[in-house]
Design an enzyme around this catalytic site. Sequence first.
Site, mmCIF file in Angstrom:
data_model
loop_
_atom_site.group_PDB
_atom_site.id
_atom_site.type_symbol
_atom_site.label_atom_id
_atom_site.label_comp_id
_atom_site.label_asym_id
_atom_site.label_seq_id
_atom_site.Cartn_x
_atom_site.Cartn_y
_atom_site.Cartn_z
ATOM 1 N N LYS A 80 -69.602 -32.756 -33.809
ATOM 2 C CA LYS A 80 -68.134 -32.643 -33.518
ATOM 3 C C LYS A 80 -67.065 -31.531 -33.269
ATOM 4 C CE LYS A 80 -65.831 -33.555 -38.093
ATOM 5 N NZ LYS A 80 -66.869 -35.284 -39.186
ATOM 6 N N GLY A 182 -57.914 -40.913 -52.406
ATOM 7 C CA GLY A 182 -57.344 -40.797 -51.240
ATOM 8 C C GLY A 182 -57.815 -41.873 -50.834
ATOM 9 N N VAL A 184 -60.866 -42.568 -49.301
ATOM 10 C CA VAL A 184 -62.051 -43.434 -50.053
ATOM 11 C C VAL A 184 -62.030 -43.847 -51.206
ATOM 12 C CG1 VAL A 184 -64.871 -42.791 -49.526
ATOM 13 C CG2 VAL A 184 -63.258 -42.063 -48.017
HETATM 14 P P1 NAD Z 1 -58.121 -38.176 -48.319
HETATM 15 O O1 NAD Z 1 -56.964 -36.547 -47.691
HETATM 16 O O2 NAD Z 1 -57.717 -39.492 -48.035
HETATM 17 O O3 NAD Z 1 -58.423 -37.857 -49.511
HETATM 18 C C1 NAD Z 1 -58.576 -36.959 -50.537
HETATM 19 C C2 NAD Z 1 -58.088 -36.974 -51.962
HETATM 20 O O4 NAD Z 1 -58.355 -36.019 -52.838
HETATM 21 C C3 NAD Z 1 -56.300 -36.830 -51.821
HETATM 22 O O5 NAD Z 1 -56.118 -37.855 -52.645
HETATM 23 C C4 NAD Z 1 -57.192 -35.515 -52.546
HETATM 24 O O6 NAD Z 1 -55.448 -35.067 -52.958
HETATM 25 C C5 NAD Z 1 -57.765 -35.402 -53.187
HETATM 26 N N1 NAD Z 1 -57.811 -34.312 -53.885
HETATM 27 C C6 NAD Z 1 -57.802 -32.917 -52.873
HETATM 28 N N2 NAD Z 1 -59.024 -32.276 -54.031
HETATM 29 C C7 NAD Z 1 -59.030 -32.052 -55.253
HETATM 30 C C8 NAD Z 1 -59.387 -32.059 -56.228
HETATM 31 N N3 NAD Z 1 -59.921 -30.063 -56.339
HETATM 32 N N4 NAD Z 1 -59.673 -32.753 -57.137
HETATM 33 C C9 NAD Z 1 -59.085 -34.128 -57.412
HETATM 34 N N5 NAD Z 1 -59.020 -34.403 -56.278
HETATM 35 C C10 NAD Z 1 -58.613 -33.592 -55.233
HETATM 36 O O7 NAD Z 1 -60.067 -38.186 -47.850
HETATM 37 P P2 NAD Z 1 -60.860 -39.327 -47.903
HETATM 38 O O8 NAD Z 1 -60.869 -39.808 -45.968
HETATM 39 O O9 NAD Z 1 -61.164 -40.098 -48.777
HETATM 40 O O10 NAD Z 1 -61.885 -38.587 -47.827
HETATM 41 C C11 NAD Z 1 -62.224 -38.014 -48.905
HETATM 42 C C12 NAD Z 1 -63.804 -37.013 -49.332
HETATM 43 O O11 NAD Z 1 -64.439 -38.389 -48.145
HETATM 44 C C13 NAD Z 1 -63.877 -35.818 -47.850
HETATM 45 O O12 NAD Z 1 -64.732 -35.586 -47.958
HETATM 46 C C14 NAD Z 1 -63.859 -37.123 -46.000
HETATM 47 O O13 NAD Z 1 -64.605 -36.166 -45.602
HETATM 48 C C15 NAD Z 1 -65.426 -38.068 -47.523
HETATM 49 N N6 NAD Z 1 -65.142 -39.319 -45.678
HETATM 50 C C16 NAD Z 1 -65.053 -39.723 -45.357
HETATM 51 C C17 NAD Z 1 -65.047 -40.788 -44.422
HETATM 52 C C18 NAD Z 1 -63.922 -41.603 -43.772
HETATM 53 O O14 NAD Z 1 -63.727 -42.755 -43.279
HETATM 54 N N7 NAD Z 1 -62.099 -41.523 -44.599
HETATM 55 C C19 NAD Z 1 -65.813 -40.441 -44.058
HETATM 56 C C20 NAD Z 1 -66.705 -40.547 -44.131
HETATM 57 C C21 NAD Z 1 -66.893 -39.084 -45.213
#
Ligand code: NAD
Length: 357
Positions: A80, A182, A184
Site C-alpha cells: 500500500k 458510496g 460500494v
Molecule cells: P465512498 O467514499 O464512495 O463511500 C463511503 C460512504 O460512506 C460515503 O457515502 C460517506 O458519506 C459514507 N459515510 C462516511 N462516514 C459515515 C458514517 N459515519 N455513517 C454513515 N455513512 C458514512 O467509498 P467506497 O469506495 O464506497 O468504499 C467504502 C468502504 O469500502 C471503505 O471502507 C473502503 O476502504 C472499502 N473498500 C472499497 C473498495 C472499492 O472497490 N471501492 C474495495 C474494498 C474495500
Amino acid sequence: MNNFGQMIERGHERICFHHDADTGLRAIIAIHSTKLGSALGGTRRWHYATEEEAIFDVLRLSEGMSYKAACANLPMGGAKSVILLPKSGVPTTEAEARAMGRFIDTFSGEYIAAEDVGIDTQFVDWMATETNHVMGGETISSGGDPSPFTARGTFNGMKACLRHRGDEPTFEGLTVAVQGLGHVGMGLCRILHAAGAKLVVADINDACVCEAVELFGAERVPVNAILQVPCDILAPCALGAMIGPEQVKRLQAPIVCGGANNILVDPERDAAALHAKGVLYAPDFVVNAGGLIWLAGLWLGMGREELDARNDAIEHTTLEILEESRSFPSTHHAAIAVAQRRFVEGPTSERETAHAG
Ligand code: NAD
C-alpha cells in the site's frame, strides 16, 4: 513501538520514504509481502496528524492487502502507499500524481498502485503517465472503478453466511441494514434490491440516502442508529473502525458482512466478542476482495469469465473460513490462518479455484 519493531512484528519486507523537491510530494510505499508475487495496493492521499500515524496506517493497510490477496487465491503479495498532505483538502495536481508515479516506478513492478481514499481515476491515470505499474484508470491505465466488483463479492460473502447458518442463500423477505451509500454501499443495495431484500440505510450524505429511498424503496434511519437496527444482515460499507466493544453490545443483527475495510476497531478482540455473542462475522478482507480480484486479475491477464468465477468463489472461500472458524477464537482468526497457510503453500491450484465457485 519503533518502526523496525512494527515492521518485524507485522512481517513487512520493505518501507520506503520519498520526497520530491519540485512538487513537495511526501509519500511512503510499504511492501508487506511479495512471497506470492508482485503486490497490488491502493494509494491513499490523506492529512495525518503525525508522521507516526501515516507509518502506522501504511503498515496496517499493506499487511491487510497480503491477507486479502492470499484469501482471494491470487498469486499476489500485499502493499500500500500513502501520500502525506500538509493539511486536509489540498487539491490534487497532475505534477503531484506524476511525481508519485515516478516513485512507484522505482519498484520495477514489485509494487502496483491503484485507487484508494483521496484519489480518483484521473489521479490514477496521471500516475500512469510515468509508470506502467498502476491499475484502475480509465484512459492511460486500465480497470476503472473496481467498486461494482467489491459490491458483488460482498453479496457472495453474504450468501456464504446464510449457508453457514443453515439457510438457503436467498434474500427474498430478508432485511439488510447498509451503513454508507458510496460506491460500494450503493452498488450492494442495487444487488440486494434486485434479489428481493428489504433495505434499511444510513449515510452522512443525505443525497445518497434520498437516492436509495427512491431507487430501492429503502427505509432511512439516522447514522447513529444503523448499527443497532434489528435486521438479518448488517453491512458496514462506510469507513473503518465502526464496530468496537460498545457497538458489539448493542448490535441486533445475527450476521455482520460488509464491504468496508477494517470494520472492527481491534479485529482480534472485537471478532472474538462477536463470536461470543453468537453473531456471525464475515472477515472484511475476505468478502471485500472483489475489487482486488478485478484489478489484480486484469493485471495478471485474466479474461472476464475467469474474473467472474473468482468473484463467485468468494462465497466458497468465505464458507470454508466460517466452517474452519469452529476451532478458532473467531472467524477473523480463522481467515488469518488461511492466509498464512497460503503464504507458505502458495495459492490453491487453478483447477481447484475453477471448481470452487
Ligand atoms: P465512498 O467514499 O464512495 O463511500 C463511503 C460512504 O460512506 C460515503 O457515502 C460517506 O458519506 C459514507 N459515510 C462516511 N462516514 C459515515 C458514517 N459515519 N455513517 C454513515 N455513512 C458514512 O467509498 P467506497 O469506495 O464506497 O468504499 C467504502 C468502504 O469500502 C471503505 O471502507 C473502503 O476502504 C472499502 N473498500 C472499497 C473498495 C472499492 O472497490 N471501492 C474495495 C474494498 C474495500
